[in-house]
Write an enzyme that holds these catalytic residues in place. Structure first.
Site, mmCIF file in Angstrom:
data_model
loop_
_atom_site.group_PDB
_atom_site.id
_atom_site.type_symbol
_atom_site.label_atom_id
_atom_site.label_comp_id
_atom_site.label_asym_id
_atom_site.label_seq_id
_atom_site.Cartn_x
_atom_site.Cartn_y
_atom_site.Cartn_z
ATOM 1 N N ASP A 11 2.988 51.065 -1.418
ATOM 2 C CA ASP A 11 2.756 51.028 -0.007
ATOM 3 C C ASP A 11 1.447 50.574 0.601
ATOM 4 O OD1 ASP A 11 2.241 51.911 2.734
ATOM 5 O OD2 ASP A 11 2.517 54.128 2.205
ATOM 6 N N HIS A 18 3.835 56.526 8.737
ATOM 7 C CA HIS A 18 4.414 56.284 7.510
ATOM 8 C C HIS A 18 5.768 56.033 7.384
ATOM 9 C CE1 HIS A 18 0.798 57.467 5.027
ATOM 10 N NE2 HIS A 18 0.660 58.286 6.063
ATOM 11 N N ASP A 51 8.333 53.397 3.715
ATOM 12 C CA ASP A 51 7.048 52.577 3.870
ATOM 13 C C ASP A 51 6.755 52.045 2.362
ATOM 14 O OD1 ASP A 51 6.094 54.739 2.372
ATOM 15 O OD2 ASP A 51 4.502 55.227 4.012
ATOM 16 N N TYR A 89 -0.452 50.685 9.946
ATOM 17 C CA TYR A 89 -1.195 52.095 9.359
ATOM 18 C C TYR A 89 -1.192 52.011 7.970
ATOM 19 C CZ TYR A 89 -2.425 56.951 8.960
ATOM 20 O OH TYR A 89 -2.821 57.919 8.772
ATOM 21 N N ASN A 103 -3.007 45.719 -15.836
ATOM 22 C CA ASN A 103 -1.664 46.489 -15.687
ATOM 23 C C ASN A 103 -1.859 47.163 -14.427
ATOM 24 O OD1 ASN A 103 0.210 48.457 -16.152
ATOM 25 N ND2 ASN A 103 0.362 47.601 -18.427
ATOM 26 N N LYS A 131 8.720 59.696 0.117
ATOM 27 C CA LYS A 131 8.242 60.877 0.613
ATOM 28 C C LYS A 131 8.825 61.974 -0.668
ATOM 29 C CE LYS A 131 7.063 59.259 4.195
ATOM 30 N NZ LYS A 131 6.527 57.717 4.100
ATOM 31 N N TYR A 230 -5.934 63.237 -2.479
ATOM 32 C CA TYR A 230 -4.668 62.841 -1.430
ATOM 33 C C TYR A 230 -5.075 61.419 -1.230
ATOM 34 C CZ TYR A 230 -0.500 62.628 1.028
ATOM 35 O OH TYR A 230 0.722 62.133 1.614
ATOM 36 N N LYS A 233 2.162 59.729 -1.355
ATOM 37 C CA LYS A 233 2.901 60.485 -2.479
ATOM 38 C C LYS A 233 3.238 59.332 -3.382
ATOM 39 C CE LYS A 233 4.080 64.524 -2.613
ATOM 40 N NZ LYS A 233 3.672 64.860 -3.933
ATOM 41 N N ASP A 235 5.798 58.560 -4.965
ATOM 42 C CA ASP A 235 7.033 57.807 -4.388
ATOM 43 C C ASP A 235 7.884 56.833 -5.338
ATOM 44 O OD1 ASP A 235 6.729 58.811 -1.796
ATOM 45 O OD2 ASP A 235 5.766 56.927 -0.970
ATOM 46 N N GLN A 243 27.211 51.869 -17.673
ATOM 47 C CA GLN A 243 28.849 51.425 -18.260
ATOM 48 C C GLN A 243 28.692 51.254 -19.841
ATOM 49 O OE1 GLN A 243 30.246 51.628 -14.611
ATOM 50 N NE2 GLN A 243 31.544 51.435 -16.595
ATOM 51 N N ARG A 267 3.128 64.923 4.807
ATOM 52 C CA ARG A 267 1.881 64.947 4.181
ATOM 53 C C ARG A 267 2.191 65.311 2.569
ATOM 54 N NH1 ARG A 267 -2.075 64.940 8.409
ATOM 55 N NH2 ARG A 267 -0.971 65.380 10.251
HETATM 56 P P1 13P Z 1 3.636 58.049 1.881
HETATM 57 O O1 13P Z 1 2.960 58.598 0.761
HETATM 58 O O2 13P Z 1 5.048 57.593 1.561
HETATM 59 O O3 13P Z 1 2.677 57.084 2.750
HETATM 60 O O4 13P Z 1 3.736 59.195 2.909
HETATM 61 C C1 13P Z 1 2.449 59.958 3.203
HETATM 62 C C2 13P Z 1 2.980 61.105 4.075
HETATM 63 O O5 13P Z 1 2.916 62.381 3.548
HETATM 64 C C3 13P Z 1 3.380 61.292 5.562
HETATM 65 O O6 13P Z 1 3.498 62.417 5.889
HETATM 66 P P1 13P Z 2 37.868 49.802 -14.267
HETATM 67 O O1 13P Z 2 39.197 50.123 -14.901
HETATM 68 O O2 13P Z 2 37.997 49.670 -12.803
HETATM 69 O O3 13P Z 2 36.847 48.967 -15.172
HETATM 70 O O4 13P Z 2 36.952 51.252 -14.176
HETATM 71 C C1 13P Z 2 36.505 52.129 -15.381
HETATM 72 C C2 13P Z 2 36.219 53.360 -14.983
HETATM 73 O O5 13P Z 2 36.861 54.341 -15.228
HETATM 74 C C3 13P Z 2 34.895 53.580 -14.272
HETATM 75 O O6 13P Z 2 34.774 55.011 -13.829
HETATM 76 MG MG MG Z 3 2.179 55.366 3.643
HETATM 77 MG MG MG Z 4 5.681 56.067 0.872
#
Ligand code: 13P
Ligand code: 13P
Ligand code: MG
Ligand code: MG
Length: 366
Positions: A11, A18, A51, A89, A103, A131, A230, A233, A235, A243, A267
């Protein structure tokens, strides 16, 4: 050929609270990736759920590649510049560290990755939720991979008869990744005993016991473990191969018809039902309800098809109506009892300060 799928989401700013990122922000992230991928990515897809912007990379750099992670991080930084320019925001909300350190795990963005030898046909699903937190996938994965009531292939398909290995993380442990491996069906009661606690024990990955191949990878980041307070979230995003030795797409989707109650509504502090939505949806009612999208792809020699939107089918309109009703029902009891997260999970410092103040006013009669 070995392919790595990496989905990295963050986000980095949204319109009107949000709700959803701006078109310009998404365009900037896409443009940055196109200009800077330098042949290290075979293909990519960008979309948003609520978001959160998710970037799906298909590449051959392996899991945890610093090149791919840095590319995503820098793209999010470029997008954050637009968020600031537009006064969105929460610009840069999930970029919790100042400098990239090899990373993106532990820096705010959520990551799910898997590397595998491509099958001649390689269908997989990309789930993105807003959320809510990574434990939201516990129930649908348990039912989709270990319960013949949803996964009929456990009875019908010889390639699934050995069941699946679940790797489960204790996300309360913050000094390193603490995980346990448990096998379904033999250890199903142990798996259930852990997974019932969505906030602490989270499925990290699932492997086929027939082939040893990875089936599922879930992002397990907890933002408040990183920031100590905090910041939004968690998310979560998730990749699921389908298959063959894995469940059919429809078996993985089946448990999402429940609209089960998860943490993360308003929140990040309330409980609400998880609503399956189409791609690039926003949130609304009470900053929710918690939403999940699912895009189905095939990847072949590193190239992605255009996605099929799994929750676009009319069946899910009926589910959405039911989930809206469930959301309204639990909201009717406001902040009481089960409608809100327990004190230990509340992510706002305000309630801690309030409790500390009140603690001093309590009296104890002997
Ligand atoms: P996000 O973690 O998706 O930004 O949402 C924050 C939130 O709690 C809004 O109420
Ligand atoms: P098809 O025969 O359409 O490949 O589907 C296989 C199947 O059973 C998926 O749930
Ligand atoms: Mg957000
Ligand atoms: Mg979010």
């Amino acid at each position: 050929m070995k392919t790595t799928l990496s989905v990295i989401k963050a986000d980095i700013g949204s319109i009107g609270g949000h709700l959803k990122p701006s078109e310009r922000l998404i365009d900037r992230v896409r443009e940055f990736l196109n200009d800077n991928q330098d042949g290290m990515v075979n293909d990519l897809y960008i979309g948003h759920t609520g978001d959160d912007i998710a970037i799906l990379f298909s590449h051959q750099q392996g899991v945890g590649s610093d090149k791919i992670h840095k590319l995503a991080w820098d793209a999010f930084l470029a997008g954050t510049e637009i968020a600031k320019e537009q006064g969105l925001y929460g610009a840069g909300q999930d970029l919790l560290k100042d400098a990239f350190s090899g990373n993106v795990k532990g820096m705010g963005p959520a990551v799910a990755e898997m590397e595998f030898e491509e099958r001649p046909n390689e269908p997989f699903l990309l789930f993105c939720a807003d959320k809510t937190d990574p434990g939201a996938y516990n129930l649908p994965l348990y039912l989709g991979f270990a319960d013949p009531m949803h996964n009929s292939g456990l009875m019908l398909s010889p390639s699934m008869s050995k069941g699946f290995k679940f790797t489960i993380m204790d996300v309360a442990h913050i000094e390193g990744d603490k995980t346990i491996e448990l096998n379904a069906p033999e250890e199903i009661y142990d798996i259930a005993a852990l997974l019932r606690d969505n906030e602490r024990f989270v499925i990290e990955s699932i492997h086929s016991r027939e082939t040893g191949d990875i089936a599922t990878s879930v992002s397990t980041t907890r933002l408040h473990n990183i920031a100590g307070k905090y910041t939004g979230k968690d998310d979560p995003v998730m990749l699921v191969r389908v298959q063959g030795a894995f469940p059919a797409t429809g078996e993985v989707l089946s448990p999402f018809s429940i609209g089960h109650y998860v943490a993360g509504f308003m929140r990040g502090s309330h409980i609400g039902p998880l609503m399956p939505v189409v791609k690039n949806s926003s949130v609304s009612y009470f900053d929710g309800p918690p939403v999940v999208s699912c895009l189905a792809f095939c990847v072949h020699q590193g190239k992605l098809t255009t996605p099929a939107d799994a929750f676009e089918h009319p069946y899910w309109d009926w589910v959405r109506s039911r989930v809206a009703e469930k959301a309204t029902e639990i909201r009717a009891q406001g902040f009481f009892g089960a409608a809100m997260l327990p004190y230990s999970e509340l992510e706002y410092g305000g309630i801690v300060a309030k409790m500390n103040k009140l603690e001093k006013k309590f009296t104890v009669k002997k």
